[in-house]
Motif scaffolding. Structure first.
Motif, PDB file in Angstrom:
ATOM      1  N   VAL A  22      -2.823  -6.807   2.119  1.00 37.26           N
ATOM      2  CA  VAL A  22      -2.939  -5.353   2.239  1.00 37.26           C
ATOM      3  C   VAL A  22      -3.568  -4.836   0.951  1.00 37.26           C
ATOM      4  O   VAL A  22      -2.980  -4.949  -0.129  1.00 37.26           O
ATOM      5  N   LEU A  54       2.338  -1.405   6.687  1.00 43.15           N
ATOM      6  CA  LEU A  54       1.381  -2.335   7.284  1.00 43.15           C
ATOM      7  C   LEU A  54       1.912  -3.760   7.312  1.00 43.15           C
ATOM      8  O   LEU A  54       1.640  -4.507   8.258  1.00 43.15           O
ATOM      9  N   ARG A  67      -5.907   1.961   3.682  1.00 41.15           N
ATOM     10  CA  ARG A  67      -5.765   0.560   3.275  1.00 41.15           C
ATOM     11  C   ARG A  67      -6.609  -0.344   4.172  1.00 41.15           C
ATOM     12  O   ARG A  67      -6.875  -0.054   5.329  1.00 41.15           O
ATOM     13  N   PHE A  87      -7.791   0.968   7.813  1.00 39.92           N
ATOM     14  CA  PHE A  87      -6.997   2.084   8.337  1.00 39.92           C
ATOM     15  C   PHE A  87      -7.215   3.316   7.465  1.00 39.92           C
ATOM     16  O   PHE A  87      -7.161   3.242   6.235  1.00 39.92           O
ATOM     17  N   VAL A 146      -6.611  -4.283   5.643  1.00 35.48           N
ATOM     18  CA  VAL A 146      -5.740  -5.429   5.882  1.00 35.48           C
ATOM     19  C   VAL A 146      -6.611  -6.612   6.291  1.00 35.48           C
ATOM     20  O   VAL A 146      -7.265  -6.575   7.339  1.00 35.48           O
ATOM     21  N   PRO A 163      -8.065   1.250  13.964  1.00 32.97           N
ATOM     22  CA  PRO A 163      -8.696   0.654  12.786  1.00 32.97           C
ATOM     23  C   PRO A 163     -10.176   0.403  13.006  1.00 32.97           C
ATOM     24  O   PRO A 163     -10.637   0.223  14.141  1.00 32.97           O
ATOM     25  N   ILE A 192      -1.437  -2.293  16.938  1.00 35.62           N
ATOM     26  CA  ILE A 192      -2.466  -2.189  15.897  1.00 35.62           C
ATOM     27  C   ILE A 192      -3.601  -1.287  16.366  1.00 35.62           C
ATOM     28  O   ILE A 192      -4.071  -0.417  15.618  1.00 35.62           O
ATOM     29  N   ILE A 246      -2.442   6.441   8.205  1.00 34.45           N
ATOM     30  CA  ILE A 246      -1.318   5.900   7.430  1.00 34.45           C
ATOM     31  C   ILE A 246      -0.334   7.018   7.081  1.00 34.45           C
ATOM     32  O   ILE A 246       0.887   6.840   7.168  1.00 34.45           O
TER      33      ILE A 246
END
Length: 450
Positions: free
Chosen positions: A407, A253, A417, A228, A419, A442, A437, A233
């Motif tokens: 994360v 997250l 970040r 992401f 994940v 992402p 999501i 974020i």
């Protein structure tokens, strides 16, 4: 490792030893928490788009590794049973197993099309045998991709180290290689042994009691990685600022993925969903452990919310619940859990058998302690100036139950970040199609076949 079907071909195996011999008779004692992690292993893979060693030249890497191992005598030792029957490390400088390999695809192809199972081929591992006297609890693999680029995999028994310890070992290696000052020298003292431990009557201690007897179903698991961006974020945090003004990327997250996994299960209104949260407690004690403390400094705690709190419109509420839970973890909770593990010694002082720490509830690992400002500790590990890792993958061995969410930072500075998710295979397929999501746009890595 299946070498016939794998894109990874092992070229050689050798043993790396320290450049200075260890003093005779030296041992490294494992803490109660170390002993409790015995069912798990750790697997880290650092990807570099540019090969800093030039044409797979092993010699400079081997020399700096040997110098690094001189600082980490427990890494080159062997696990053995002490007088009470508990595990300890005999620092006999038996060395670290090192594997060299070649990968038959380019690094960009691998990150786009490979999957979590294939990634294990970049971090060769053998489970501990019944008699581990000659078994190396730490292993390193250096794999060269077609067209340049390498992956360096490091594995260890979770009894020997946690994620912070393993990353700092790797970072120290890069600092030695560049002849730089070591930012966080290793500390091997049994710092947890000398602290007064409160009575085991806290929520955390009671959770460990439940965890020690819980059973997790064995199902086929799958893994994928979502990346992401900083801008996404930042925007999401601003949207839930009213509910939780101090929320971190982890809080956000963890809440998003917890809620998504909860929806997959389709429970009834009165059902309660639980999330086990794993944090590093080095900095959380009144007398903090050194950052370089080598061993396990992890604390697991349980957060539960009702089904009606897990609907999409309640994201801000769930983020606030995660944040408040983490803020509420105090030293007494942490040390009482360690104290409970200590209290489980049987006759003669032998610890109780280890149990599954990652599970059976959905477990989420917080690595925010590795982010200092806009810099991430793991992405400052450079063998050559300005050649940062393109990606760092982290896996825990023997995960079962509802799954694992990790994360982690990314190479991008700021709030970006990564994940990494491990779930039962049928749930993972559905998660990859989850709208809550996907709306965050992402980038998916290492999810081939899903």
């Amino acid at each position: 490792m299946s070498e016939q079907r794998s894109k990874v071909l092992v070229c050689s195996k050798l043993t790396a030893v320290s450049s200075h011999p260890v003093e005779p008779g030296k041992t490294h004692l494992l803490t109660p928490l170390d002993q409790a992690m015995g069912q798990h292993s750790l697997h880290l893979v650092f990807y570099y788009e540019k090969n800093p060693f030039r044409s797979f030249d092993w010699d400079p890497l081997r020399v700096s590794l040997s110098e690094t191992l001189s600082l980490y005598s427990p890494v080159t030792g062997r696990l053995t049973r002490g007088e009470a029957g508990n595990w300890e490390v005999k620092c006999n400088d038996a060395g670290v197993r090192v594997v060299r390999a070649k990968v038959s695809v380019r690094i960009d192809e691998w990150l786009k099309y490979a999957n979590g199972i294939e990634e294990k081929d970049l971090a060769f591992w053998e489970e501990m045998p019944e008699n581990p006297n000659t078994w190396s609890p730490f292993r390193i693999q250096v794999s060269e991709f077609e067209g340049g680029g390498i992956a360096i995999g490091i594995n260890c028994s979770h009894m020997n180290a946690d994620l912070t310890s393993l990353i700092l070992f790797f970072k120290t290696w890069t600092e030695v290689h560049q002849q730089q000052a070591i930012a966080n020298p290793p500390v091997f003292s049994s710092a947890l042994h000398g602290r007064p431990l409160p009575k085991a009557n806290t929520k955390s201690a009671k959770y460990y009691v439940t965890k020690s007897i819980a059973e997790a179903p064995s199902v086929k698991m799958a893994s994928t990685t979502f990346k992401f961006s900083n801008s996404v974020i930042k925007q999401c945090l601003s949207e839930i600022r009213v509910n939780c003004p101090d929320a971190t990327p982890f809080d956000l997250l963890a809440a998003i993925f917890w809620m998504s996994v909860a929806r997959l299960k389709g429970s009834k209104d009165e059902h309660t969903h639980s999330l086990s949260i794993c944090i590093d407690f080095r900095r959380l004690l009144k007398e903090p452990l050194p950052c370089g403390y080598f061993g396990n400094a992890l604390h697991f705690s349980l957060l539960s919310l009702r089904e009606k709190d897990m609907i999409p419109g309640e994201l801000g509420h769930v983020v606030d619940a995660v944040h408040g839970h983490l803020v509420g973890i105090k030293e007494e909770e942490i040390l009482s859990a360690v104290g409970w593990l200590e209290s489980q010694k049987g006759e003669g002082g032998k610890f109780a058998p280890p149990f599954r720490m990652y599970g059976p509830e959905l477990t989420c690992v917080n690595t925010e302690h590795m982010v200092d400002g806009d810099q991430s500790l793991m992405y400052t590990a450079m063998f050559e100036e300005n050649v940062k890792p393109a990606h760092v993958a982290y896996h825990v061995g023997n995960v079962a139950g509802e799954g694992l969410i990790m994360v982690m930072p990314t190479p991008e500075e700021g709030l970006a970040r990564t994940v990494m998710v491990t779930l039962p295979e049928d749930e993972m397929v559905k998660l990859c199609e989850d709208e809550s999501i996907l709306r965050l746009e992402p980038t998916r890595l290492l999810s081939g076949g899903l």
